[in-house]
Motif scaffolding. Structure first.
Motif, short mmCIF file in Angstrom:
data_model
loop_
_atom_site.label_atom_id
_atom_site.label_comp_id
_atom_site.label_asym_id
_atom_site.label_seq_id
_atom_site.Cartn_x
_atom_site.Cartn_y
_atom_site.Cartn_z
N VAL A 86 0.74 -1.06 0.06
CA VAL A 86 -0.12 -0.05 0.04
C VAL A 86 0.86 1.12 -0.18
CG1 VAL A 86 -1.65 1.23 1.33
CG2 VAL A 86 -1.99 -1.06 1.38
N LEU A 87 0.64 2.34 -0.63
CA LEU A 87 1.15 3.60 -0.75
C LEU A 87 0.24 4.49 -1.15
CD1 LEU A 87 3.83 4.77 -0.25
CD2 LEU A 87 4.15 4.97 -2.60
N LEU A 88 -0.25 5.36 0.16
CA LEU A 88 -1.33 6.53 0.10
C LEU A 88 -0.87 7.58 -0.09
CD1 LEU A 88 -3.51 5.28 3.18
CD2 LEU A 88 -3.76 4.60 0.75
N ASP A 89 -1.58 8.56 -0.93
CA ASP A 89 -1.18 9.93 -1.02
C ASP A 89 -1.66 10.92 -0.17
OD1 ASP A 89 -0.18 12.09 -2.46
OD2 ASP A 89 -1.59 12.33 -3.84
N ALA A 90 -0.94 10.92 1.04
CA ALA A 90 -1.53 11.93 2.29
C ALA A 90 -0.44 13.20 2.07
CB ALA A 90 -1.22 11.31 3.57
N PRO A 91 -1.23 14.29 2.34
CA PRO A 91 -0.20 15.63 2.36
C PRO A 91 0.93 15.72 3.06
CG PRO A 91 -2.39 15.88 3.67
CD PRO A 91 -2.65 14.48 2.76
N ILE A 92 2.03 16.23 2.91
CA ILE A 92 3.23 16.26 3.55
C ILE A 92 3.25 17.77 4.30
CG2 ILE A 92 4.58 16.95 1.68
CD1 ILE A 92 5.56 15.24 4.75
N LEU A 93 3.73 17.67 5.30
CA LEU A 93 3.67 19.23 6.21
C LEU A 93 5.00 18.92 7.05
CD1 LEU A 93 0.06 19.75 7.57
CD2 LEU A 93 1.07 20.80 5.63
N ASN A 94 5.73 20.24 6.90
CA ASN A 94 6.95 20.26 7.91
C ASN A 94 6.53 21.02 9.06
OD1 ASN A 94 9.72 20.63 8.67
ND2 ASN A 94 10.30 20.59 6.66
N GLN A 95 7.13 20.29 10.29
CA GLN A 95 6.90 21.13 11.48
C GLN A 95 7.72 22.36 11.73
OE1 GLN A 95 8.32 17.38 13.39
NE2 GLN A 95 9.16 18.92 14.98
N LEU A 96 8.76 22.39 10.94
CA LEU A 96 9.68 23.50 11.08
C LEU A 96 9.58 24.46 9.92
CD1 LEU A 96 12.85 21.07 11.34
CD2 LEU A 96 11.79 22.35 13.39
N PRO A 97 9.72 25.75 10.34
CA PRO A 97 10.43 26.07 11.81
C PRO A 97 9.74 26.41 12.71
CG PRO A 97 10.17 28.05 10.01
CD PRO A 97 9.54 26.75 9.43
N GLU A 98 8.30 26.61 12.62
CA GLU A 98 7.52 26.93 13.66
C GLU A 98 7.41 26.05 14.82
OE1 GLU A 98 5.67 28.52 9.51
OE2 GLU A 98 6.41 26.68 10.65
N LEU A 99 7.60 24.82 14.76
CA LEU A 99 7.23 24.03 15.58
C LEU A 99 8.28 22.87 15.88
CD1 LEU A 99 3.22 23.28 14.80
CD2 LEU A 99 4.29 24.75 16.55
N PRO A 100 9.59 23.30 16.24
CA PRO A 100 10.52 22.24 16.73
C PRO A 100 10.13 21.04 17.35
CG PRO A 100 11.35 24.57 17.06
CD PRO A 100 9.80 24.53 17.04
N ARG A 101 9.24 21.10 18.09
CA ARG A 101 8.62 19.78 19.07
C ARG A 101 7.31 19.61 18.83
NH1 ARG A 101 11.24 22.30 24.06
NH2 ARG A 101 13.16 21.10 24.49
N GLY A 102 6.79 20.08 17.49
CA GLY A 102 5.38 19.88 17.09
C GLY A 102 5.17 18.64 16.06
N CYS A 103 5.81 17.74 16.22
CA CYS A 103 5.67 16.76 15.34
C CYS A 103 4.25 15.99 15.49
CB CYS A 103 6.92 15.58 15.58
SG CYS A 103 7.27 14.92 17.05
N GLU A 104 3.85 15.82 16.74
CA GLU A 104 2.64 15.31 16.93
C GLU A 104 1.36 15.86 16.26
OE1 GLU A 104 5.37 14.57 20.30
OE2 GLU A 104 4.51 16.43 19.42
N VAL A 105 1.38 17.22 16.66
CA VAL A 105 0.25 18.13 15.89
C VAL A 105 0.36 18.08 14.30
CG1 VAL A 105 -0.22 19.14 18.17
CG2 VAL A 105 1.53 20.10 16.42
N THR A 106 1.77 18.16 13.88
CA THR A 106 1.74 18.25 12.38
C THR A 106 1.46 16.81 11.83
OG1 THR A 106 3.64 19.92 12.74
CG2 THR A 106 3.36 18.68 10.60
N SER A 107 1.71 15.86 12.41
CA SER A 107 1.43 14.46 12.03
C SER A 107 -0.18 14.57 11.76
CB SER A 107 2.08 13.37 12.52
OG SER A 107 3.42 13.35 12.33
N LEU A 108 -1.03 15.04 13.10
CA LEU A 108 -2.22 15.05 12.91
C LEU A 108 -2.82 16.07 11.99
CD1 LEU A 108 -4.78 14.32 14.65
CD2 LEU A 108 -4.40 16.23 15.97
#
Length: 283
Positions: A86-108
């Motif tokens: 399987v390989l889905l086409d989900a949008p990609i977002l970068n947590q940087l530069p605004e959220l250095p510790r924001g990987c969880e909300v960015t993945s959400l």
């Protein structure tokens, strides 16, 4: 046992008692008639009992057979759901530069946007529940918050102490945007992730930044208001988008890489080590 059977058995008992009382006064022919009558009534009782029980036995066997067939079909259907890759086409977002510790909300944010929800990482960063317990270190013991209760520390900078947030607050926030459509299957085995991916649903997870099992030395003990927990500063969150026989694929908010890959065995071990945390969306 029905009423007819009860009546016949009662008559058998009555005849037998009468026979015992008067057998000394009966001749051979009378005794034979008595015994034949009792034998005939026993036979009738046996037929009545079997006539009523046999359909129940057959019915019970049919139900058991049907349940077995259903169970086998369920297993087959679940197996059929798992695609080879399987390989889905989900949008990609970068947590940087605004959220250095924001990987969880960015993945959400990537998961919600995949479900056509118009929301960005900064909005989720503001809305995620926070645990404001202050960081205290005394005689080598660390007292701090619990990521199961809310986001720990500063999400916007690495200059101060902090960590991240786990699945419970993330699932609660996601539920606000898609009520009744969020599936938190934390604690399940890795095959469950494949099942959801095979249904075209990307999966939010907690892993670590190396995507393989960490040594014990990478973990620290925190004393929190909710109890003692083991944490690692290598904690990371990604959105899983696919798999094949050798690799797992995911959108990595730290590097901004879409469908990044890691060996599936290593990734599974890192995910299990972090508590098998996983969230997705239902159809």
């Amino acid at each position: 046992m029905n009423s007819n059977t009860m009546i016949v058995l009662s008559l058998i008992t009555l005849f037998f008692l009468l026979y015992l009382l008067v057998r000394k006064k009966l001749n051979t022919i009378a005794k034979s008639i008595y015994l034949f009558t009792i034998f005939a009534m026993v036979a009738v009782s046996f037929l009545l009992i079997n006539r009523n029980d046999f359909p129940q036995i057959v019915y019970a066997k049919e139900v058991a057979t049907q349940n077995t067939r259903k169970a086998l079909l369920s297993v087959k259907e679940e197996t059929d759901l798992l695609k080879e890759s399987v390989l889905l086409d989900a949008p990609i977002l970068n947590q940087l530069p605004e959220l250095p510790r924001g990987c969880e909300v960015t993945s959400l944010a990537m998961l919600l946007q995949y479900a056509d929800v118009d929301v960005d990482k900064l909005t989720l960063a503001e809305e995620i529940k926070k645990d404001s317990t202050p960081y205290v270190r005394e005689n080598g013991t660390i007292y701090y918050g619990n990521p199961n209760d809310g986001f720990i520390g500063d999400m916007y900078s690495l200059s101060g102490p902090g960590l991240g947030v786990y699945h419970k607050p993330i699932a609660a926030l996601a539920e606000q945007y898609l009520p009744g459509s969020i599936v938190d299957f934390t604690g399940s085995d890795f095959e469950e992730i494949k099942t959801h991916l095979s249904s075209n649903h990307p999966v939010w997870v907690i892993t670590n930044s190396t995507f393989k099992k960490l040594p014990d030395s990478a973990f620290r003990t925190w004393h929190t208001p909710s109890g003692t927990i083991e944490i690692t500063y290598s904690e990371h969150s990604v959105l899983i988008t696919g798999y094949d026989e050798e690799y797992i694929y995911f959108n990595d908010p730290l590097t901004g890489e879409k469908n990044k890959k890691a060996p599936i065995t290593d990734f599974e071990e890192s995910w299990v080590q972090m508590g098998s945390q996983a969230i997705t969306i239902s159809s």
